[in-house]
Design a protein around this motif. Structure first.
Motif, PDB file in Angstrom:
ATOM      1  N   THR A  27       0.825  -1.205   0.000  1.00 38.55           N
ATOM      2  CA  THR A  27       0.000   0.000   0.000  1.00 38.55           C
ATOM      3  C   THR A  27       0.862   1.260   0.000  1.00 38.55           C
ATOM      4  OG1 THR A  27      -1.791  -1.145   1.152  1.00 38.55           O
ATOM      5  CG2 THR A  27      -1.785   1.262   1.275  1.00 38.55           C
ATOM      6  N   ILE A  28       1.869   1.293   0.856  1.00 42.60           N
ATOM      7  CA  ILE A  28       2.754   2.467   0.911  1.00 42.60           C
ATOM      8  C   ILE A  28       3.436   2.659  -0.440  1.00 42.60           C
ATOM      9  CG2 ILE A  28       4.808   3.499   1.956  1.00 42.60           C
ATOM     10  CD1 ILE A  28       4.093   1.959   4.550  1.00 42.60           C
ATOM     11  N   ARG A  29       3.943   1.580  -1.017  1.00 40.93           N
ATOM     12  CA  ARG A  29       4.601   1.673  -2.335  1.00 40.93           C
ATOM     13  C   ARG A  29       3.653   2.254  -3.384  1.00 40.93           C
ATOM     14  NH1 ARG A  29       7.390  -3.892  -1.862  1.00 40.93           N
ATOM     15  NH2 ARG A  29       9.402  -3.266  -1.053  1.00 40.93           N
ATOM     16  N   GLN A  30       2.438   1.743  -3.413  1.00 39.35           N
ATOM     17  CA  GLN A  30       1.460   2.205  -4.393  1.00 39.35           C
ATOM     18  C   GLN A  30       1.120   3.680  -4.192  1.00 39.35           C
ATOM     19  OE1 GLN A  30      -1.664  -0.671  -3.700  1.00 39.35           O
ATOM     20  NE2 GLN A  30      -0.954  -2.007  -5.351  1.00 39.35           N
ATOM     21  N   GLU A  31       0.980   4.074  -2.948  1.00 38.47           N
ATOM     22  CA  GLU A  31       0.648   5.467  -2.642  1.00 38.47           C
ATOM     23  C   GLU A  31       1.783   6.402  -3.075  1.00 38.47           C
ATOM     24  OE1 GLU A  31      -2.368   6.718  -0.992  1.00 38.47           O
ATOM     25  OE2 GLU A  31      -2.989   4.758  -1.740  1.00 38.47           O
ATOM     26  N   ALA A  33       4.077   5.723  -5.353  1.00 33.57           N
ATOM     27  CA  ALA A  33       4.147   5.654  -6.821  1.00 33.57           C
ATOM     28  C   ALA A  33       3.079   6.531  -7.470  1.00 33.57           C
ATOM     29  CB  ALA A  33       4.002   4.208  -7.289  1.00 33.57           C
ATOM     30  N   SER A  34       1.970   6.736  -6.774  1.00 31.16           N
ATOM     31  CA  SER A  34       0.905   7.578  -7.323  1.00 31.16           C
ATOM     32  C   SER A  34       1.154   9.060  -7.069  1.00 31.16           C
ATOM     33  CB  SER A  34      -0.454   7.164  -6.754  1.00 31.16           C
ATOM     34  OG  SER A  34      -0.582   7.587  -5.409  1.00 31.16           O
ATOM     35  N   GLY A  35       2.305   9.381  -6.447  1.00 28.94           N
ATOM     36  CA  GLY A  35       2.686  10.779  -6.262  1.00 28.94           C
ATOM     37  C   GLY A  35       2.504  11.336  -4.869  1.00 28.94           C
ATOM     38  N   LYS A  36       2.088  10.502  -3.926  1.00 30.40           N
ATOM     39  CA  LYS A  36       1.905  10.999  -2.563  1.00 30.40           C
ATOM     40  C   LYS A  36       3.247  11.069  -1.837  1.00 30.40           C
ATOM     41  CE  LYS A  36      -2.858   9.700  -2.112  1.00 30.40           C
ATOM     42  NZ  LYS A  36      -3.840   8.891  -1.438  1.00 30.40           N
ATOM     43  N   THR A  37       3.318  11.940  -0.840  1.00 30.01           N
ATOM     44  CA  THR A  37       4.516  12.015   0.000  1.00 30.01           C
ATOM     45  C   THR A  37       4.531  10.801   0.919  1.00 30.01           C
ATOM     46  OG1 THR A  37       3.435  13.203   1.816  1.00 30.01           O
ATOM     47  CG2 THR A  37       4.377  14.551   0.016  1.00 30.01           C
ATOM     48  N   PHE A  38       5.631  10.602   1.599  1.00 30.15           N
ATOM     49  CA  PHE A  38       5.746   9.472   2.508  1.00 30.15           C
ATOM     50  C   PHE A  38       4.668   9.545   3.590  1.00 30.15           C
ATOM     51  CE2 PHE A  38       7.587   7.288   6.202  1.00 30.15           C
ATOM     52  CZ  PHE A  38       7.809   6.045   5.649  1.00 30.15           C
ATOM     53  N   ASN A  39       4.517  10.712   4.212  1.00 31.49           N
ATOM     54  CA  ASN A  39       3.521  10.854   5.283  1.00 31.49           C
ATOM     55  C   ASN A  39       2.102  10.667   4.762  1.00 31.49           C
ATOM     56  OD1 ASN A  39       5.368  11.256   7.376  1.00 31.49           O
ATOM     57  ND2 ASN A  39       5.528  13.426   6.914  1.00 31.49           N
ATOM     58  N   GLU A  40       1.806  11.170   3.580  1.00 27.69           N
ATOM     59  CA  GLU A  40       0.489  10.957   2.983  1.00 27.69           C
ATOM     60  C   GLU A  40       0.261   9.471   2.711  1.00 27.69           C
ATOM     61  OE1 GLU A  40      -0.001  15.192   0.554  1.00 27.69           O
ATOM     62  OE2 GLU A  40       0.851  13.457  -0.455  1.00 27.69           O
ATOM     63  N   THR A  42       1.544   6.911   4.285  1.00 27.23           N
ATOM     64  CA  THR A  42       1.363   6.131   5.517  1.00 27.23           C
ATOM     65  C   THR A  42       0.001   6.366   6.156  1.00 27.23           C
ATOM     66  OG1 THR A  42       2.458   7.802   6.891  1.00 27.23           O
ATOM     67  CG2 THR A  42       3.842   6.040   5.974  1.00 27.23           C
ATOM     68  N   LEU A  43      -0.688   7.432   5.767  1.00 22.73           N
ATOM     69  CA  LEU A  43      -2.041   7.672   6.290  1.00 22.73           C
ATOM     70  C   LEU A  43      -3.007   6.566   5.882  1.00 22.73           C
ATOM     71  CD1 LEU A  43      -2.449  11.523   5.788  1.00 22.73           C
ATOM     72  CD2 LEU A  43      -2.052  10.269   7.941  1.00 22.73           C
ATOM     73  N   ALA A  44      -2.677   5.844   4.822  1.00 20.92           N
ATOM     74  CA  ALA A  44      -3.532   4.747   4.358  1.00 20.92           C
ATOM     75  C   ALA A  44      -3.489   3.551   5.308  1.00 20.92           C
ATOM     76  CB  ALA A  44      -3.106   4.314   2.957  1.00 20.92           C
ATOM     77  N   LEU A  45      -2.631   3.593   6.299  1.00 27.47           N
ATOM     78  CA  LEU A  45      -2.471   2.457   7.221  1.00 27.47           C
ATOM     79  C   LEU A  45      -3.251   2.638   8.518  1.00 27.47           C
ATOM     80  CD1 LEU A  45       1.397   1.914   6.892  1.00 27.47           C
ATOM     81  CD2 LEU A  45      -0.435   0.988   5.458  1.00 27.47           C
ATOM     82  N   THR A  46      -4.246   3.492   8.538  1.00 29.85           N
ATOM     83  CA  THR A  46      -4.957   3.810   9.782  1.00 29.85           C
ATOM     84  C   THR A  46      -5.693   2.630  10.402  1.00 29.85           C
ATOM     85  OG1 THR A  46      -6.836   4.584   8.490  1.00 29.85           O
ATOM     86  CG2 THR A  46      -5.243   6.249   9.221  1.00 29.85           C
ATOM     87  N   SER A  54       3.734   1.417  13.387  1.00 28.67           N
ATOM     88  CA  SER A  54       5.031   2.075  13.619  1.00 28.67           C
ATOM     89  C   SER A  54       6.187   1.221  13.113  1.00 28.67           C
ATOM     90  CB  SER A  54       5.231   2.370  15.105  1.00 28.67           C
ATOM     91  OG  SER A  54       4.302   3.323  15.530  1.00 28.67           O
ATOM     92  N   ILE A  55       6.110  -0.081  13.355  1.00 24.99           N
ATOM     93  CA  ILE A  55       7.157  -1.001  12.896  1.00 24.99           C
ATOM     94  C   ILE A  55       7.207  -1.021  11.367  1.00 24.99           C
ATOM     95  CG2 ILE A  55       7.799  -3.449  12.743  1.00 24.99           C
ATOM     96  CD1 ILE A  55       6.699  -3.712  15.651  1.00 24.99           C
ATOM     97  N   ILE A  56       6.042  -1.095  10.753  1.00 22.90           N
ATOM     98  CA  ILE A  56       5.969  -1.145   9.286  1.00 22.90           C
ATOM     99  C   ILE A  56       6.548   0.126   8.677  1.00 22.90           C
ATOM    100  CG2 ILE A  56       4.386  -1.136   7.312  1.00 22.90           C
ATOM    101  CD1 ILE A  56       2.540  -2.965   9.090  1.00 22.90           C
ATOM    102  N   ILE A  57       6.162   1.276   9.197  1.00 24.39           N
ATOM    103  CA  ILE A  57       6.645   2.557   8.663  1.00 24.39           C
ATOM    104  C   ILE A  57       8.150   2.670   8.832  1.00 24.39           C
ATOM    105  CG2 ILE A  57       6.580   5.059   9.025  1.00 24.39           C
ATOM    106  CD1 ILE A  57       3.539   4.679   9.661  1.00 24.39           C
ATOM    107  N   ASP A  58       8.654   2.313  10.003  1.00 21.92           N
ATOM    108  CA  ASP A  58      10.093   2.365  10.262  1.00 21.92           C
ATOM    109  C   ASP A  58      10.849   1.418   9.330  1.00 21.92           C
ATOM    110  OD1 ASP A  58      12.318   3.338  11.907  1.00 21.92           O
ATOM    111  OD2 ASP A  58      12.393   1.279  12.681  1.00 21.92           O
ATOM    112  N   ASP A  59      10.365   0.193   9.212  1.00 23.11           N
ATOM    113  CA  ASP A  59      11.010  -0.794   8.327  1.00 23.11           C
ATOM    114  C   ASP A  59      10.973  -0.349   6.874  1.00 23.11           C
ATOM    115  OD1 ASP A  59      11.559  -2.446  10.465  1.00 23.11           O
ATOM    116  OD2 ASP A  59      10.142  -4.018   9.887  1.00 23.11           O
TER     117      ASP A  59
END
Length: 127
Positions: A27-31, A33-40, A42-46, A54-59
């Motif tokens: 999901t983070i990769r796709q987001e 790749a679609s032009g979102k920033t890193f923080n944007e 990671t918002l998809a992981l709510t 936190s572990i996923i974002i850090d890794d």
């Protein structure tokens, strides 16, 4: 995205945790790749448990730095611009990677020393 449950965060073989982890990384990769920033991105992981999130974002950030900076030679400043993250955060993450590698190699060397003490190699040439 699968809901939050009480997953064992230390059990990386746990199928449910592993599946959530894999989906989150994708999901983070796709987001991104679609032009979102890193923080944007990671918002998809709510929908994920905060500890696992936190572990996923850090890794993810560590793996991205290893791939893009260490393996491909891209500058941390470029990555910071692309991801819209502070350069200092990228430096801190890079330093954690180096520290973890150092600790990992220290453990490996200690294991080798123990193995050598327990099972010294005897040369066939001298005996």
């Amino acid at each position: 995205m699968p809901g939050s449950n009480n997953f064992d965060l230390n059990d990386y073989t746990n199928k449910a945790t592993s599946k959530i982890y894999d989906i989150a990384v994708k999901t983070i990769r796709q987001e991104i790749a679609s032009g979102k920033t890193f923080n944007e991105a990671t918002l998809a992981l709510t929908a994920i448990n905060q500890a696992l999130r936190s572990i996923i974002i850090d890794d993810f950030l560590k793996n991205l730095i290893v791939d893009q900076h260490f393996n491909k030679g891209r500058g941390l400043d470029d990555l910071a611009l692309i991801l819209d993250l502070p350069y200092e955060k990228m430096e801190t993450c890079r330093d954690k990677i180096v520290e973890e590698l150092y600790l990992y190699n220290e453990v490996d060397e200690d294991d080798e020393d123990e193995d050598q003490a327990l099972h010294p190699e005897v040369s066939e040439m001298t005996h």
